[in-house]
Design a protein around this motif. Structure first.
Motif, PDB file in Angstrom:
ATOM      1  N   GLN A 183    -101.556  27.821  10.075  1.00  0.00           N
ATOM      2  CA  GLN A 183    -102.548  27.173   9.781  1.00  0.00           C
ATOM      3  C   GLN A 183    -103.005  28.026  10.993  1.00  0.00           C
ATOM      4  O   GLN A 183    -104.448  29.308  11.130  1.00  0.00           O
ATOM      5  N   ILE A 184    -101.855  28.617  11.668  1.00  0.00           N
ATOM      6  CA  ILE A 184    -102.710  29.953  12.608  1.00  0.00           C
ATOM      7  C   ILE A 184    -103.679  30.944  12.585  1.00  0.00           C
ATOM      8  O   ILE A 184    -103.778  31.706  12.539  1.00  0.00           O
ATOM      9  N   GLU A 187    -106.252  31.207  10.015  1.00  0.00           N
ATOM     10  CA  GLU A 187    -107.306  31.328  10.878  1.00  0.00           C
ATOM     11  C   GLU A 187    -107.520  32.397  11.954  1.00  0.00           C
ATOM     12  O   GLU A 187    -108.745  32.901  11.759  1.00  0.00           O
ATOM     13  N   LEU A 190    -109.438  34.362   9.120  1.00  0.00           N
ATOM     14  CA  LEU A 190    -110.551  34.037   8.611  1.00  0.00           C
ATOM     15  C   LEU A 190    -111.309  34.504   9.381  1.00  0.00           C
ATOM     16  O   LEU A 190    -112.320  35.897  10.147  1.00  0.00           O
ATOM     17  N   LYS A 221    -106.379  26.423   0.880  1.00  0.00           N
ATOM     18  CA  LYS A 221    -107.228  26.171   1.373  1.00  0.00           C
ATOM     19  C   LYS A 221    -108.067  27.311   1.907  1.00  0.00           C
ATOM     20  O   LYS A 221    -109.316  27.357   2.527  1.00  0.00           O
ATOM     21  N   ALA A 225    -112.231  28.383   1.926  1.00  0.00           N
ATOM     22  CA  ALA A 225    -112.388  28.464   2.884  1.00  0.00           C
ATOM     23  C   ALA A 225    -113.102  30.442   3.553  1.00  0.00           C
ATOM     24  O   ALA A 225    -114.443  30.700   3.893  1.00  0.00           O
TER      25      ALA A 225
END
Lengths: 288, 118, 133
Positions: A183-184, A187, A190, A221, A225
């Protein structure tokens, strides 16, 4: 006035020198710098705070306001010893090393009244045990803080987003991915896409030994995104083993573009930007 | 009534959403845009949402509607500047915005429109 | 669990905007990361709109919560509307009676850590969501 109070009030110097000698002979505490002046000073300070705490009649409830100074000094000492490489259990021996000198003086003072002696030893012992537990807890806490800080640092260190070309980013992932790390990392990617305005990002998982369902879903995901933001992702370095896992898990990669190697993905990215790599004509002998 | 301004740049329309839109405002934008595509003979629409800190299913649906309606009116729509946190949330919400073209910023959105219109 | 709450009315579509802004402020104050803030604000937007559309005399309760050393934001949406007859069906992706995308309930559930829904036909509906830091 309790015997412990008297001993601390009248024989502080005696207790201190006996304690320092005790510390100096203890191997664990030697590692903690028991022969250094810093620890001696802190020991003297602690003894002073202890005297005040006992005098104010706060009993054994070391969370009471009367023990604030003692707790502060113990926290400092804990930090000092942890820095020297002592474990939390070893840090506790610092407090426990006060037992023998203190017991001896309490014993001398009450030698003629055994009932009082037993009682006094019990309360003294209980107080020191609680202080010992307190310093252990403080030491554990500071260690946990260090560990979590290091974890965050490691996460940041292990996930560099690199620029391959104008408009092409790469995220080479190395090591095991858990859900939180993925997840980190994603992020991060992105955010870099927005910051650099790069329309293409290659996520390379050559260095990832296994991929589970959750991680595969996070990858997908991220690709989705990025697409919403207006960037395209290519996943490269999917080893046969991982490919079969992904199929086995029933994860649908959909229309996500995948390539065997980072080089293949880079070639695709260049083509999408209408760029090509060409050999220079006879550059070998032109530097005369 | 409150309205979000629509700018005309050559054959393109540009909308920059800067306020936290309530639903009626979003509906107004949708109808204003379709009107303007026709009256301005626009070939492309750029919707800049870089200032939006959330896109929920209502705004998502509006974006999708604008894209389909403009396509019927022979104009391409590109949504630009979606923030990473907004994109992650939309994916989690289950909204893929299929049929909506996207670009990182206005400049890239323009390039995309020019290339697709030819 | 400590809660100092704020109650906001949900009657018109403008109220949804106010709920979004107040939830954002609370989530930031409780130290949620930007992505987590965005998730809870989006979930709040979905649920607040549901309350406005389907409910009557709706309210949103915003609370800062703490449990086991973790801090978070808890939101409770309550209305005295017609209620939901089939909760299972209402929770399905794409199911709607209001002409929307049908992502309000199912989607907002995916955006938070805890989701609870209670509904009684003729009495009303209450949805509680929590997002932890």
């Amino acid at each position: 006035m309790s015997v412990l109070q008297q001993v601390l009030a009248n024989k502080e110097a005696e207790v201190l020198s006996a304690w320092i000698a005790e510390q100096a002979s203890d191997r664990t505490l030697q590692k903690g710098g028991s022969k250094s002046d810093a620890l001696k000073e802190q020991s003297a300070e602690l003894l002073g705070a202890l005297r005040e705490g006992v005098q104010q009649g706060n009993g054994e409830d070391i969370q009471a306001p009367g023990w604030t100074r003692t707790r502060e000094i113990l926290t400092d000492i804990s930090a000092h010893l942890i820095k020297r490489g002592l474990t939390p259990a070893e840090v506790a021996t610092f407090v426990f090393s006060l037992k023998r000198p203190l017991f001896q003086l309490v014993q001398t003072a009450t030698a003629k009244t055994p009932e009082v002696l037993a009682n006094e030893l019990w309360t003294t012992n209980q107080l020191l045990d609680r202080l010992g537990l307190f310093i252990t807890e403080v030491a554990l806490e500071s260690r946990e803080k260090t560990i979590s800080r290091q974890q965050t640092e490691m996460l940041e260190l292990s996930t560099p987003v690199v620029k391959l070309w104008d408009g092409i980013l790469a995220l080479p992932l190395i090591g095991t991915l858990d859900s939180e790390r993925t997840q980190i990392v994603m992020e991060n990617l992105l955010q870099e896409i927005v910051r650099t305005g790069a329309g293409l990002a290659i996520i390379d998982i050559t260095g990832v030994p296994t991929v589970d369902t959750l991680v595969a879903q996070h990858l997908l995901k991220t690709v989705a995104a990025a697409r919403l933001m207006g960037a395209e992702c290519i996943i490269s370095g999917i080893r046969p083993q991982i490919a079969s896992t992904i199929v086995h898990l029933g994860v649908d990669l959909g229309d996500v573009s995948t390539k065997a190697t980072l080089a293949d993905a880079f070639a695709v990215a260049l083509r999408k930007l209408h760029l090509m790599v060409a050999r220079m004509p006879h550059s070998g002998t032109s530097t005369e | 009534m409150e309205r979000i301004p629509i700018l005309k740049m050559g054959s393109f329309l540009l909308v920059t959403v800067q306020v936290d839109m309530h639903d009626q405002l979003a509906m107004n934008l949708q109808s204003d845009l379709t009107d303007k595509i026709v009256s301005a003979k626009a070939r492309g629409v750029l919707i800049d949402i870089s200032a939006l800190d959330i896109v929920d299913s209502f705004i998502g649906r509006m974006l999708g509607n604008i894209a389909s309606m403009s396509r019927i009116l022979d104009a391409e729509t590109v949504v630009v500047g979606m923030q990473p946190a907004v994109a992650i949330t939309l994916v989690e919400l289950g909204l893929a915005l299929t049929g909506v073209r996207t670009a990182l910023n206005i400049e890239k959105g323009m390039d995309l429109l020019r290339a697709s219109i030819g | 669990m400590t809660g100092k709450g704020e109650i906001l009315p949900l009657r018109a579509s403008e109220d949804v905007v106010i709920v979004r802004q107040r939830v954002r402020a609370l989530a930031a104050q409780e130290g949620l990361k930007l992505v987590d803030q965005t998730k809870i604000v989006t979930a709040a937007s979905e649920l607040a709109r549901n309350t406005v559309i389907y409910g009557r005399d709706g309210t949103a309760l915003l609370e800062a919560v703490e449990a086991g050393g973790r801090r978070g934001v808890r939101l409770t949406f309550e209305d005295r509307g017609p209620g939901i007859a089939d909760l299972q069906l209402a929770m399905k992706d794409g199911y709607t009676t209001g002409g929307g995308l049908g992502l309000g309930l199912s989607g907002s559930k995916r955006l938070c850590n805890e989701f609870e829904i209670e509904s009684k036909v003729g009495v009303g509906t209450r949805v509680t969501i929590t997002r932890w830091r």
